[in-house]
Write a protein that holds these residues in place. Structure first.
Motif: not given
Length: 255
Positions: A4-8, A26-40, A204-205
């Motif tokens: 959430f910190s990275s997102f903001g 690894g954290k960037a890849i995890g963020y990619a999956f997180f962003l895909a979840f938000l999109m879905t 994100t933007t």
């Protein structure tokens, strides 16, 4: 929480990308999956409640679809037939009385024909699919189909998550390839891995712009995602290059 910190902080905030650069791949890849979840999740909610969304489709089906039952390979539909519904993909014709011939779609570019014992889907002039209803061993009626809709939508949403994961990684790849040219021009100390990692966060933007526009039923293509994210990446590369200027050659060491 780091996600959430990275997102903001990744929203149109190029100076913060110095911190994102320090994070692991690894954290960037995890963020990619997180962003895909938000999109879905966002797409699932919007597609369900929008004007021509899934909710309205279900309500229309409940009110307008005739009662029917498919049993022992034979379809029975109540009411006057044939029924015809015009759609963007061509007409949908339903007739279980035998009045409509199997060749009803021959002169059309596309359409659907549902008869007593078969389902015909003409996708275009060159491809037509036939389904023999006698091959369906279960009993199906209108109420059963209505009961399947929630599970069907959940299944569609589940598989769309994987499509969004691919979309994020592919978009990040295109942004990072553009970033290579910017990096060479700015002479920034960034590897391709760094650029790809930062490109994931720049999406994100683009996601937020897409989300806002979707509320107004405006769809933006991939190229717009790329342009927005490339602009953010270019600003981030500039910030990083200014903090790490290229070393000038010492005149005393020159021949």
């Amino acid at each position: 929480m780091q996600l959430f910190s990275s997102f903001g902080n990744s929203i149109a905030n190029p100076p913060y990308y110095k911190n994102l650069k320090a994070l692991s791949k690894g954290k960037a890849i995890g963020y990619a999956f997180f962003l895909a979840f938000l999109m879905t999740a966002s797409a699932a909610v919007i597609n369900y409640y929008e004007k021509n969304g899934f909710k309205n489709f279900v309500e229309s089906f409940k009110k307008e679809a005739p009662d029917f039952v498919l049993e022992k390979g034979e379809l029975k539909v109540e009411g006057k037939q044939p029924l015809r519904f015009d759609t963007e993909e061509g007409p949908v014709i339903i007739d279980t009385t035998g009045q409509t011939p199997v060749t009803a779609l021959d002169d059309l570019d596309s359409g659907v024909l549902i008869l007593k014992d078969q389902f015909i889907h003409k996708r275009n002039k060159f491809k037509t699919e036939h389904v023999n209803l006698k091959e369906i061993p279960i009993r199906v009626d209108k109420q059963a189909v209505i009961g399947w809709f929630p599970s069907l939508y959940a299944l569609i949403t589940f598989f769309s998550y994987f499509a969004h994961v691919f979309y994020v990684f592919f978009a990040a790849l295109l942004v990072s390839l553009t970033g290579l040219l910017i990096k060479l021009f700015k002479k920034a100390p960034l590897s391709f891995g760094d650029l790809y990692k930062l490109s994931i966060y720049t999406l994100t933007t683009s996601f937020l712009v897409w989300l806002v526009l979707r509320f107004f039923s405006i769809h933006i293509p991939l190229v717009v995602w790329i342009l927005i994210s490339t602009f953010i990446l270019a600003k981030a590369i500039q910030v990083i290059s200014e903090d790490n200027p290229p070393r000038s050659e010492d005149p005393a060491l020159s021949p």
